[in-house]
Design an enzyme around this catalytic site. Sequence first.
Site, PDB file in Angstrom:
ATOM      1  N   ASP A  89       6.149   4.590   5.436  1.00  0.00           N
ATOM      2  CA  ASP A  89       6.447   3.676   5.928  1.00  0.00           C
ATOM      3  C   ASP A  89       6.810   2.782   4.410  1.00  0.00           C
ATOM      4  O   ASP A  89       7.379   1.268   5.864  1.00  0.00           O
ATOM      5  CB  ASP A  89       6.590   3.806   6.867  1.00  0.00           C
ATOM      6  CG  ASP A  89       5.131   3.362   7.615  1.00  0.00           C
ATOM      7  OD1 ASP A  89       4.382   3.881   6.699  1.00  0.00           O
ATOM      8  OD2 ASP A  89       4.933   2.203   7.804  1.00  0.00           O
ATOM      9  N   HIS A  90       6.151   2.051   3.627  1.00  0.00           N
ATOM     10  CA  HIS A  90       5.843   1.249   2.766  1.00  0.00           C
ATOM     11  C   HIS A  90       6.464   1.471   1.334  1.00  0.00           C
ATOM     12  O   HIS A  90       7.175   0.355   0.662  1.00  0.00           O
ATOM     13  CB  HIS A  90       5.105   0.308   3.152  1.00  0.00           C
ATOM     14  CG  HIS A  90       4.350  -0.332   4.036  1.00  0.00           C
ATOM     15  ND1 HIS A  90       3.628  -1.370   4.764  1.00  0.00           N
ATOM     16  CD2 HIS A  90       3.669   0.697   5.385  1.00  0.00           C
ATOM     17  CE1 HIS A  90       3.736  -0.795   6.364  1.00  0.00           C
ATOM     18  NE2 HIS A  90       3.122  -0.414   6.189  1.00  0.00           N
ATOM     19  N   HIS A  92       1.624   4.055   1.969  1.00  0.00           N
ATOM     20  CA  HIS A  92       2.529   4.447   2.784  1.00  0.00           C
ATOM     21  C   HIS A  92       3.607   4.406   2.893  1.00  0.00           C
ATOM     22  O   HIS A  92       4.389   3.852   2.788  1.00  0.00           O
ATOM     23  CB  HIS A  92       1.794   4.031   4.397  1.00  0.00           C
ATOM     24  CG  HIS A  92      -0.042   4.514   4.813  1.00  0.00           C
ATOM     25  ND1 HIS A  92      -0.593   3.597   5.429  1.00  0.00           N
ATOM     26  CD2 HIS A  92      -1.155   5.427   4.290  1.00  0.00           C
ATOM     27  CE1 HIS A  92      -1.976   4.510   5.719  1.00  0.00           C
ATOM     28  NE2 HIS A  92      -1.956   5.160   4.388  1.00  0.00           N
ATOM     29  N   HIS A 133       4.418  -4.684  11.316  1.00  0.00           N
ATOM     30  CA  HIS A 133       5.241  -4.148  12.267  1.00  0.00           C
ATOM     31  C   HIS A 133       4.710  -4.686  13.531  1.00  0.00           C
ATOM     32  O   HIS A 133       4.241  -5.562  14.000  1.00  0.00           O
ATOM     33  CB  HIS A 133       3.690  -2.505  12.935  1.00  0.00           C
ATOM     34  CG  HIS A 133       3.760  -1.309  11.853  1.00  0.00           C
ATOM     35  ND1 HIS A 133       4.536  -0.454  11.694  1.00  0.00           N
ATOM     36  CD2 HIS A 133       3.434  -1.714  10.545  1.00  0.00           C
ATOM     37  CE1 HIS A 133       4.783   0.453  10.749  1.00  0.00           C
ATOM     38  NE2 HIS A 133       3.557   0.131   9.810  1.00  0.00           N
ATOM     39  N   HIS A 174       1.026  -1.170   0.075  1.00  0.00           N
ATOM     40  CA  HIS A 174      -0.046  -0.345   0.073  1.00  0.00           C
ATOM     41  C   HIS A 174       0.506   1.154   0.017  1.00  0.00           C
ATOM     42  O   HIS A 174       2.106   0.955  -0.089  1.00  0.00           O
ATOM     43  CB  HIS A 174      -1.028  -0.459   0.964  1.00  0.00           C
ATOM     44  CG  HIS A 174      -0.083   0.007   2.744  1.00  0.00           C
ATOM     45  ND1 HIS A 174      -0.032  -0.785   3.206  1.00  0.00           N
ATOM     46  CD2 HIS A 174      -0.353   1.345   3.062  1.00  0.00           C
ATOM     47  CE1 HIS A 174       0.860  -0.437   4.746  1.00  0.00           C
ATOM     48  NE2 HIS A 174       0.201   0.480   4.456  1.00  0.00           N
ATOM     49  N   HIS A 230      -7.673  -0.291   5.758  1.00  0.00           N
ATOM     50  CA  HIS A 230      -7.084   0.300   5.838  1.00  0.00           C
ATOM     51  C   HIS A 230      -5.823   0.935   5.277  1.00  0.00           C
ATOM     52  O   HIS A 230      -5.937   2.439   5.709  1.00  0.00           O
ATOM     53  CB  HIS A 230      -5.190  -0.247   6.023  1.00  0.00           C
ATOM     54  CG  HIS A 230      -3.860   0.805   7.240  1.00  0.00           C
ATOM     55  ND1 HIS A 230      -3.516   1.177   8.125  1.00  0.00           N
ATOM     56  CD2 HIS A 230      -3.210   0.776   6.128  1.00  0.00           C
ATOM     57  CE1 HIS A 230      -3.056   1.559   8.537  1.00  0.00           C
ATOM     58  NE2 HIS A 230      -2.274   1.202   6.626  1.00  0.00           N
ATOM     59  N   ASP A 284      -0.264  -3.715   5.978  1.00  0.00           N
ATOM     60  CA  ASP A 284      -0.758  -2.804   7.312  1.00  0.00           C
ATOM     61  C   ASP A 284      -2.728  -3.213   7.364  1.00  0.00           C
ATOM     62  O   ASP A 284      -3.038  -2.387   8.220  1.00  0.00           O
ATOM     63  CB  ASP A 284      -0.686  -1.609   7.560  1.00  0.00           C
ATOM     64  CG  ASP A 284       0.426  -1.376   7.695  1.00  0.00           C
ATOM     65  OD1 ASP A 284       1.574  -1.782   8.411  1.00  0.00           O
ATOM     66  OD2 ASP A 284       0.706   0.408   8.004  1.00  0.00           O
TER      67      ASP A 284
HETATM   68 ZN   LIG Z   1      -0.095   1.869   5.786  1.00  0.00          ZN
END
Ligand SMILES: [Zn+2]
Length: 266
Positions: free
Chosen positions: A64-65, A62, A177, A60, A118, A139
């Site tokens: 941090d990905h 975001h 995570h 996805h 998410h 996530d």
């Molecule tokens: Zn995320």
Amino acid sequence: MTPKHNRELHILTVPAFNDNYLWLIHDGEHAAVVDPGDAAPVRAALAAHNLRLTAILLTHHHADHIGGVPALLQEWQAPVFGPRNDGIALVTDALDEGDRVRLEGLGLELDVIEVPGHTLGHIAYVARRDGPDWLFCGDTLFGAGCGRLFEGTPRQMAASLAKLAALPDDTLVYCAHEYTMSNLRFAQAVEPGNGALAARVESDAALRAAGQPTIPSLIGVERATNPFLRCDQAGIVHSLVEAGRLAPGAAPLETFAALREWKNTF
Ligand SMILES: [Zn+2]
């Protein structure tokens, strides 16, 4: 048919930021990285194990990905697999529900599952193997928890989690995570009578105390202990009603929504 491989595949756990895990699938020569939010730890792991990056898999949009993708592409020529509908311009191979990714170098095939909630375009990958399958779910599903609903509805997320929960019990869950212990505290608050949950708290606490990840988890363990996969359980409904967060006799979807809402402020 499960594909047969000549080389054994391994997964390296690459910690990043505060609590992210980036996953590196490799055969001792080629490597595919899942959700490289940061390039530096991926580079270091590739160098340490003398690996060549041959594919990037994204779940996805975001940061941090995906944040490490541009830097990795400067160094390596690799296709970027990712969701068609999650607004990621870096994706070169757009994926939809039911697609199958073939990682030629690794001899690995992954099935794509759409898991909106998410984010709206979030996807998960199931690596089909001779042994237990591997799930890379970003996530969406976490150890004893699930992702926040930033874009989707409770109905979408509940349906997405139901798809993941339907995978075989021995499927290894590689989420993005290390949230397990905080999720377990919530799980125990909403389902204090769950013996499997008490056992998990003990074993996962021991892992963390030894500096070990609690991930991968197993689908069978999540089904037995993750409250977000257990909205049909009387004990969970009772806790929500007691807390004044749910009317008696509510439907499972309302239970899921109330549970997610409670966790946001727990
Ligand atoms: Zn995320």
